[in-house]
Design an enzyme around this catalytic site. Sequence first.
Site, PDB file in Angstrom:
ATOM      1  CD  GLU A  47     150.022  35.507   8.351  1.00 42.53           C
ATOM      2  OE1 GLU A  47     149.218  36.026   7.964  1.00 42.53           O
ATOM      3  OE2 GLU A  47     151.017  35.558   9.415  1.00 42.53           O
TER       4      GLU A  47
ATOM      5  CG  ASN B  53     154.239  34.731   9.276  1.00 40.71           C
ATOM      6  OD1 ASN B  53     155.364  34.218   9.313  1.00 40.71           O
ATOM      7  ND2 ASN B  53     153.589  35.110   8.413  1.00 40.71           N
TER       8      ASN B  53
ATOM      9  CG  HIS C  48     153.099  38.389   1.957  1.00 39.22           C
ATOM     10  ND1 HIS C  48     153.955  37.954   2.670  1.00 39.22           N
ATOM     11  CD2 HIS C  48     152.051  39.011   2.600  1.00 39.22           C
ATOM     12  CE1 HIS C  48     153.687  38.455   4.089  1.00 39.22           C
ATOM     13  NE2 HIS C  48     152.460  38.873   3.890  1.00 39.22           N
TER      14      HIS C  48
ATOM     15  CD  GLU D 195     154.939  38.031   8.520  1.00 42.75           C
ATOM     16  OE1 GLU D 195     154.251  38.662   9.284  1.00 42.75           O
ATOM     17  OE2 GLU D 195     154.592  37.783   7.358  1.00 42.75           O
TER      18      GLU D 195
ATOM     19  NE  ARG E 126     158.183  35.617   4.488  1.00 41.39           N
ATOM     20  CZ  ARG E 126     156.988  35.723   4.863  1.00 41.39           C
ATOM     21  NH1 ARG E 126     156.937  36.134   6.132  1.00 41.39           N
ATOM     22  NH2 ARG E 126     156.000  35.266   4.070  1.00 41.39           N
TER      23      ARG E 126
ATOM     24  CE1 TYR F 287     152.871  38.454  12.743  1.00 45.62           C
ATOM     25  CE2 TYR F 287     153.936  40.440  13.488  1.00 45.62           C
ATOM     26  CZ  TYR F 287     153.633  39.616  12.575  1.00 45.62           C
ATOM     27  OH  TYR F 287     154.156  39.848  11.437  1.00 45.62           O
TER      28      TYR F 287
HETATM   29  C1  GBH Z   1     151.014  39.049   9.085  1.00 41.57           C
HETATM   30  O1  GBH Z   1     149.751  38.723   9.274  1.00 41.57           O
HETATM   31  C2  GBH Z   1     151.331  39.167   7.810  1.00 41.57           C
HETATM   32  O2  GBH Z   1     151.899  38.320   7.185  1.00 41.57           O
HETATM   33  C3  GBH Z   1     151.922  40.695   7.443  1.00 41.57           C
HETATM   34  O3  GBH Z   1     151.934  41.001   6.135  1.00 41.57           O
HETATM   35  C4  GBH Z   1     151.674  41.570   8.328  1.00 41.57           C
HETATM   36  O4  GBH Z   1     151.833  42.728   7.902  1.00 41.57           O
HETATM   37  C5  GBH Z   1     152.040  41.144   9.516  1.00 41.57           C
HETATM   38  O5  GBH Z   1     151.363  40.119  10.048  1.00 41.57           O
HETATM   39  C6  GBH Z   1     151.432  42.284  11.081  1.00 41.57           C
HETATM   40  O6  GBH Z   1     149.926  42.330  11.080  1.00 41.57           O
HETATM   41  O7  GBH Z   1     141.536  42.709  14.318  1.00 41.57           O
HETATM   42  O8  GBH Z   1     141.306  40.953  15.693  1.00 41.57           O
HETATM   43  O9  GBH Z   1     140.560  40.453  13.606  1.00 41.57           O
HETATM   44  C7  GBH Z   1     149.212  38.635  10.547  1.00 41.57           C
HETATM   45  C8  GBH Z   1     147.766  37.968  10.643  1.00 41.57           C
HETATM   46  C9  GBH Z   1     145.852  38.157  11.399  1.00 41.57           C
HETATM   47  C10 GBH Z   1     147.147  39.908  12.108  1.00 41.57           C
HETATM   48  C11 GBH Z   1     144.442  38.935  11.815  1.00 41.57           C
HETATM   49  C12 GBH Z   1     145.860  40.596  12.371  1.00 41.57           C
HETATM   50  C13 GBH Z   1     143.568  40.774  12.727  1.00 41.57           C
HETATM   51  C14 GBH Z   1     142.866  40.263  14.057  1.00 41.57           C
HETATM   52  N1  GBH Z   1     146.798  38.930  11.140  1.00 41.57           N
HETATM   53  N2  GBH Z   1     144.545  39.971  12.516  1.00 41.57           N
HETATM   54  S1  GBH Z   1     141.357  41.074  14.277  1.00 41.57           S
END
Ligand code: GBH
Length: 477
Positions: free
Chosen positions: A169, A307, A123, A381, A77, A309
């Site tokens: 996202e 996505n 993106h 992701e 991807r 995490y």
């Molecule tokens: C994804 O977003 C992205 O698609 C990717 O590009 C990125 O590199 C990957 O994840 C890893 O981060 O600091 O508590 O406010 C993830 C979405 C949303 C993750 C907001 C971090 C910050 C939380 N993100 N978040 S906070």
Amino acid sequence: MSSDTLPKDFLWGYATASAQVEGSPEADGRGLSIWDTFSLQGDRTEDGKSNSFGTDSYRRWKEDIDLMKSYGANCHRFSISWSRIIPSGGRSDPINPAGISFYRTFIQSLLEAGIQPVPTLFHWDLPQALQDRYKGFLNKEIVADFTHYARIVFDELGDLVKVWLTINEPNVYAALGHCIGAHAPGRSSDRTKSAEGDSLVEPYIVGHNLLMAHAAAVKVYREEFSQQGGRIGLVVNANWAEPYDQTAENVAAAEKYFTICSLWLADPVHKGDYPELLKEIVGDKLPEFAPEEKALLKGSSDFFGLNHYTTYYAKVRTTPAGPTDFRSQFFHGVDETSVGPDGKEIGPKAGLPWVRPVPWGFKKVLRFLWERYGRDIYVTENGVICPGEKDMKKEEAVEDDFRIDYYRGYINAMAELINEGVPIKSYLAWAFADNFEWQEGYTAKFGVTFVDPETGDRTPKRSAGFLKEFMEGKMGA
Ligand code: GBH
């Protein structure tokens, strides 16, 4: 199939994004994107660095394909940089043939290596010219420009692609770029961050236009390129929200949290409208879809691109959100935490506070999405950063056992659901290599490949070898 195996046609591999890896912002006629200008401001990233280097993949992509092949991946991807294809972005602006041929060569080379390409159209790296011209996704003009861009890309590259992702996202782009102001274009009500912006209004307008742009591009693909025989869908970020305890108010808080973060921009493409609960929470600041918009949106994603995490506990906020704490205000009375009522942490601390490993939460979110939408799920992701990894030298960073445990836990959780019959079609690990991690600059390393920040030289971490063997085992290779 034993409870431990994955289907033969299962797609697995690694993910990247153009603004995070390519670098070479002005090569071969490319126009600037909002992430180039934003990250060049110096105070927007943790290390003060811009994305102008990335992993230098615009020049080193051949090496990357060789590595991916050696990792055993059958799929990759990546995202296409809009401003390489149309430097100023708009439907009457010139097209850049060099940009098109870069991606065509890249995709052909992936295919030659036996790796299926899964491109994302957007993106987050919006052409700067469109931000300047009409404020980007705040303006519904964007729908026609995005559709035009998408049509060119389908036409030029679509014969080589079987899975398309439209927008990555939208929920994160809208909220971090227009409420919190941590991501480009950096808009917020917080005047220390932005001269303009309205944190509790703009994200909803941007979200709305992102969805309409997605739906319009899908319509073009289905009407004009169906002979290419691919599938197309939206990618939504959905971490799981677990009630802090079983009190009615905290069970409701978890539902609210998940609705505000994720169902917001997922329900419309699968069910045709915003969730009723979100309408109640946000009130008249949430735009309404016209009947023809609803019709266009409903069913506009062939699958759920996920996505995922981590997992949080969600509970009712006990102290009011401060007047300039727009992030908390956006959550409308809900709070997230990583420590449960018994004082136990939800999962071990990772290298960033927001990404604790909680494999059971992955299972819950996958089951929830399947039950709610009944669509195939593509995991687009999933990944983590090890504790202390940001300060590690290469020798230490490549021994990433924390990441190995994360992947083992998450993939096992997913495999169990697949064996219960949930149609999960792909697993794309984030990320192929350490790269430019948005507001964290180069300090947050999600890669299975270590990248030397000075030279760009790549070294596989232990996790890359682990995943190769682990996935071979699961796929019966
Ligand atoms: C994804 O977003 C992205 O698609 C990717 O590009 C990125 O590199 C990957 O994840 C890893 O981060 O600091 O508590 O406010 C993830 C979405 C949303 C993750 C907001 C971090 C910050 C939380 N993100 N978040 S906070």
